[in-house]
Design a protein around this motif. Sequence first.
Motif, PDB file in Angstrom:
ATOM      1  N   VAL A   1       6.284  14.712  -6.131  1.00  0.00           N
ATOM      2  CA  VAL A   1       6.983  15.716  -5.231  1.00  0.00           C
ATOM      3  C   VAL A   1       6.345  14.911  -4.058  1.00  0.00           C
ATOM      4  N   GLY A   2       7.358  15.068  -3.002  1.00  0.00           N
ATOM      5  CA  GLY A   2       7.001  14.734  -1.462  1.00  0.00           C
ATOM      6  C   GLY A   2       6.539  13.066  -1.215  1.00  0.00           C
ATOM      7  N   ARG A   3       5.691  12.957  -0.244  1.00  0.00           N
ATOM      8  CA  ARG A   3       5.184  11.759   0.237  1.00  0.00           C
ATOM      9  C   ARG A   3       6.171  10.592   0.442  1.00  0.00           C
ATOM     10  N   ARG A   4       7.321  10.958   0.955  1.00  0.00           N
ATOM     11  CA  ARG A   4       8.215   9.958   1.327  1.00  0.00           C
ATOM     12  C   ARG A   4       7.574   9.140   2.456  1.00  0.00           C
ATOM     13  N   THR A   5       7.164   9.739   3.371  1.00  0.00           N
ATOM     14  CA  THR A   5       6.564   9.142   4.654  1.00  0.00           C
ATOM     15  C   THR A   5       5.466   7.955   4.077  1.00  0.00           C
ATOM     16  N   GLU A   6       4.643   8.333   3.159  1.00  0.00           N
ATOM     17  CA  GLU A   6       3.452   7.684   2.850  1.00  0.00           C
ATOM     18  C   GLU A   6       3.935   6.435   1.930  1.00  0.00           C
ATOM     19  N   LEU A   7       4.880   6.824   1.255  1.00  0.00           N
ATOM     20  CA  LEU A   7       5.522   5.554   0.271  1.00  0.00           C
ATOM     21  C   LEU A   7       6.348   4.477   1.122  1.00  0.00           C
ATOM     22  N   ALA A   8       6.908   4.902   2.184  1.00  0.00           N
ATOM     23  CA  ALA A   8       7.777   4.285   2.970  1.00  0.00           C
ATOM     24  C   ALA A   8       6.536   3.336   3.807  1.00  0.00           C
ATOM     25  N   GLU A   9       5.340   3.934   4.204  1.00  0.00           N
ATOM     26  CA  GLU A   9       4.546   3.170   4.996  1.00  0.00           C
ATOM     27  C   GLU A   9       3.512   2.099   4.033  1.00  0.00           C
ATOM     28  N   ALA A  10       3.291   2.680   2.540  1.00  0.00           N
ATOM     29  CA  ALA A  10       3.038   1.653   1.732  1.00  0.00           C
ATOM     30  C   ALA A  10       3.679   0.383   1.319  1.00  0.00           C
ATOM     31  N   GLN A  11       4.845   0.658   1.330  1.00  0.00           N
ATOM     32  CA  GLN A  11       5.843  -0.236   1.272  1.00  0.00           C
ATOM     33  C   GLN A  11       5.746  -1.424   2.449  1.00  0.00           C
ATOM     34  N   ARG A  12       5.836  -0.861   3.564  1.00  0.00           N
ATOM     35  CA  ARG A  12       5.736  -1.539   4.683  1.00  0.00           C
ATOM     36  C   ARG A  12       4.558  -2.533   4.791  1.00  0.00           C
ATOM     37  N   LEU A  13       3.347  -1.672   4.513  1.00  0.00           N
ATOM     38  CA  LEU A  13       1.945  -2.467   4.484  1.00  0.00           C
ATOM     39  C   LEU A  13       2.007  -3.668   3.436  1.00  0.00           C
ATOM     40  N   LEU A  14       2.587  -3.402   2.418  1.00  0.00           N
ATOM     41  CA  LEU A  14       2.615  -4.310   1.088  1.00  0.00           C
ATOM     42  C   LEU A  14       3.478  -5.739   1.747  1.00  0.00           C
ATOM     43  N   ARG A  15       4.383  -5.328   2.524  1.00  0.00           N
ATOM     44  CA  ARG A  15       5.279  -6.522   3.094  1.00  0.00           C
ATOM     45  C   ARG A  15       4.344  -7.129   3.963  1.00  0.00           C
ATOM     46  N   ALA A  16       3.616  -6.505   4.832  1.00  0.00           N
ATOM     47  CA  ALA A  16       2.972  -7.178   6.022  1.00  0.00           C
ATOM     48  C   ALA A  16       1.490  -7.569   5.649  1.00  0.00           C
ATOM     49  N   ALA A  17       0.903  -7.190   4.607  1.00  0.00           N
ATOM     50  CA  ALA A  17      -0.223  -7.418   4.190  1.00  0.00           C
ATOM     51  C   ALA A  17      -0.620  -7.608   2.814  1.00  0.00           C
ATOM     52  N   ARG A  18      -1.617  -8.440   2.474  1.00  0.00           N
ATOM     53  CA  ARG A  18      -2.009  -8.738   0.932  1.00  0.00           C
ATOM     54  C   ARG A  18      -2.966  -7.863   0.536  1.00  0.00           C
ATOM     55  N   LEU A  19      -3.639  -7.009   1.079  1.00  0.00           N
ATOM     56  CA  LEU A  19      -4.709  -5.985   0.615  1.00  0.00           C
ATOM     57  C   LEU A  19      -4.251  -4.689   1.320  1.00  0.00           C
ATOM     58  N   VAL A  20      -3.873  -3.746   0.429  1.00  0.00           N
ATOM     59  CA  VAL A  20      -3.872  -2.456   0.853  1.00  0.00           C
ATOM     60  C   VAL A  20      -4.476  -1.545   0.370  1.00  0.00           C
ATOM     61  N   THR A  21      -5.397  -0.710   1.011  1.00  0.00           N
ATOM     62  CA  THR A  21      -6.457   0.488   0.185  1.00  0.00           C
ATOM     63  C   THR A  21      -5.670   1.656   0.555  1.00  0.00           C
ATOM     64  N   VAL A  22      -5.468   2.480  -0.479  1.00  0.00           N
ATOM     65  CA  VAL A  22      -5.226   3.953  -0.206  1.00  0.00           C
ATOM     66  C   VAL A  22      -6.259   4.773  -0.191  1.00  0.00           C
ATOM     67  N   VAL A  23      -6.691   5.479   0.851  1.00  0.00           N
ATOM     68  CA  VAL A  23      -7.870   5.781   0.934  1.00  0.00           C
ATOM     69  C   VAL A  23      -7.792   7.546   1.175  1.00  0.00           C
ATOM     70  N   GLY A  24      -8.730   8.245   0.719  1.00  0.00           N
ATOM     71  CA  GLY A  24      -8.531   9.491   0.795  1.00  0.00           C
ATOM     72  C   GLY A  24      -9.387  10.452  -0.353  1.00  0.00           C
ATOM     73  N   PRO A  25      -9.942  11.626   0.008  1.00  0.00           N
ATOM     74  CA  PRO A  25     -10.773  12.264  -0.984  1.00  0.00           C
ATOM     75  C   PRO A  25     -10.379  12.582  -2.377  1.00  0.00           C
ATOM     76  N   GLY A  26     -11.256  12.838  -3.094  1.00  0.00           N
ATOM     77  CA  GLY A  26     -10.714  12.992  -4.536  1.00  0.00           C
ATOM     78  C   GLY A  26      -9.734  14.131  -4.680  1.00  0.00           C
ATOM     79  N   GLY A  27      -8.916  14.052  -5.433  1.00  0.00           N
ATOM     80  CA  GLY A  27      -7.900  15.136  -6.047  1.00  0.00           C
ATOM     81  C   GLY A  27      -6.749  14.955  -4.996  1.00  0.00           C
ATOM     82  N   VAL A  28      -6.824  14.026  -3.792  1.00  0.00           N
ATOM     83  CA  VAL A  28      -5.187  14.028  -3.005  1.00  0.00           C
ATOM     84  C   VAL A  28      -4.233  13.367  -3.729  1.00  0.00           C
ATOM     85  N   GLY A  29      -4.458  12.575  -4.468  1.00  0.00           N
ATOM     86  CA  GLY A  29      -3.246  12.006  -5.107  1.00  0.00           C
ATOM     87  C   GLY A  29      -2.957  10.812  -5.013  1.00  0.00           C
ATOM     88  N   LYS A  30      -4.257   9.908  -4.633  1.00  0.00           N
ATOM     89  CA  LYS A  30      -4.172   8.446  -4.501  1.00  0.00           C
ATOM     90  C   LYS A  30      -3.453   7.623  -5.424  1.00  0.00           C
TER      91      LYS A  30
END
Length: 747
Positions: A17-46
């Motif tokens: 469910v949802g996360r369109r903005t975050e997924l688009a940003e993740a794809q952009r970062l993976l094109r621009a960088a070789r190390l991407v870390t999704v950070v957030g508190p426990g249970g947030v859906g990382k």
Amino acid sequence: MQRGSSGNLPAEFTGFVGRRTELAEAQRLLRAARLVTVVGPGGVGKSRVGLRAAAMTAHRFPDGVWLVECATVTDPAVLCHTIAEAMRLTDGTARPVREVLLDFLRPRRLLLVLDGCEHLVEELAPTVGMMLAAAPGLHLLATSRQPLEVAGEHLLPLAPLPADGPDSDAVALFAQRAAAVLPTFRLTEESSAQVATLCHRLDGIPLALELAAGRLRVLSVEQITQRLDDRFRVLTGGCRTALPRHQTLRTAIGWSHELCSPHERLLWARLSVFVGPFDLEAAEYVCAGPDLPAEDVLDVLSELVAKSIVLREDEPLDADGTPRYRMLDTLREYGAQWLHDSATELQPQRRHRDWYLGLATWGEVEWFSPRQLETCVRTERAHSNLRAALEYCLVEPGEEQLALFLVGTLWYFWVGCGHLAEGRMWLDRALALAPEPTDARAKALWVTGYLATLQGDLPHALPVLEECRQQALETGDDRALAYAVHRQGCAALIGDELDRAVELFDEALWHYDQLGELNSNVLMGMFELGLAHTFRGDKATAATWMAKVRGECERFGEQWAYAYGLFASAFSAWTDGEPALALRHARECVRLNHAFRDLVGLVLGLELVALITTAPGPDGSPGDLHEAALLQGAASTVWRSVGTPLFGSRNFTAAHEECARRIRAGLAEEESAESFRSGAGLDLDTVVARVLTGPPARALAHRAGEDAVGTEAGTEAGSDTGSGEAQRPHDREAVGALRGPLAGQRE
């Protein structure tokens, strides 16, 4: 060597469910960088966001997208082993696993997903830095509660889902999960407002929403909201200001914990000793006690599943169709804290150790049976829990002998299922802790010598085998003496001391006979003795021993030693001028060893297939020298994962040298080099498929008399890899497919 290039991302078993903005940003970062870390508190859906983003970018990585479940790693010493295992990288050399990993990654373009690595940041950061520096085609996507702080890291902070009204993503997620718990649940105009209030109160944290949805079987949305509100008001002193998000989640988990029955809370805490998936039988044994009878565990576990505390994994099922269960890391941590605070913390840990000690012990027994591959699958599925049991034995005072016993008992897993390097690591640690001359130490010594011999590390193998032999003589341990002498014979065989090898194998087999010992190791001793006679030119004696190996394998349904016997039979058939028979045996040797992930046996068979491919066809057509060169290239890559090519043995190298001589005589240097390079770049599944079915657009069946292939001993290549995806011990289907040659034996 990689077993396949498609990756290992799991299928999603609940809706996203949802996360369109975050997924688009993740794809952009993976094109621009070789190390991407999704950070957030426990249970947030990382994890969900990371896996979905990885799947969406998979097309960019020809060598696959590979998930490494870092949360199951409790001992940093096995971190690199876990990464290698996730990519199905089997390495049997004595080289440091980090070096092997870097060599493997260097030429490849792939994405590694390191999921749940916050507890390993200190150890993981330098490893990540080295991997990125060594492999320019490598990209990494990590999920963690804190950054890795590695140069070049790009962060993707993940906030909870928007929960700002009835049309928010948080409401949509709650409604989806609620319908799974209560099929009659529907969002209405009235209930939407109530759900929106609840989601807002839970800050849109996905895990908190799922836990709340799990209560709908007994409470209404309004009741859930009211009870949570009461809990929050107590925590904030009556202030309506929102709690910090990490406290919101912990409060939601704590509230769910309070609403559990005493038995449910008890089982929740005790299940936290499992690292990774577990089945019902394991839960019943480990978690039962006077306060929770074993016969009640199923009902209590079912309630925890209904409340989303425990997840049921429907795929892949165990070989017998048994479902497995697991807890999310955040919930496991909560249960572990309760267990730690209780007075019985060590009891479930010991029972966990005992269960997996029993699994290993029974696995050793079952290894000599028609259920060998099921044993391989079952032990592979328990790998993370076996690591936890070994770690417990190594760090808990007074458990050193059990550490030796467990690591020695797992010899079949280290050797037969492709874990030589990790086995050596655990054996070395256990032996260093317990120098007393016990039976358990004797077994660990000969297992260490066995693994080191297979790795071509004779300088390490010979001293430990001699120590085992001396200890056995001093303590009167005839069984340890037999195994020590047997493995000394193996060292002599690959050291080209054929007369000494025959003498040692004869002695070992005499001891085995006196002891009434008959198992896979004994059959391997017979095979090795027959091979030594083959190398000496005594074909009659060799044939006698090979016939005995084959007969015993058929009697007991044993297939691992049988596969090695096929190698010797193929070698003998080749020297007798029967290439079609040799090809059948060599192909089946490759197929069986691939199913077991035994690269030593596989590459020996592969070398023979390459040689046989150079033979003229029955109609006088020339051999396929391009294919032979390609297979030699593939074998060279496998040997890098095994150790010294052909053990550095003159006798084992003879077939390889003959094949190379024929290639040099029939192909220009440039042609052979190009074919060799092509083979060296193939993944292992493709190589095995090529061996079993022939390369594209080549009628190997006609050239090598393939009409006969498959008629001997049941099934052959046709059952395996038409699509390039060979059998894996992880696949349930592989269990049935492997049984072909000896189906029905002692079932």
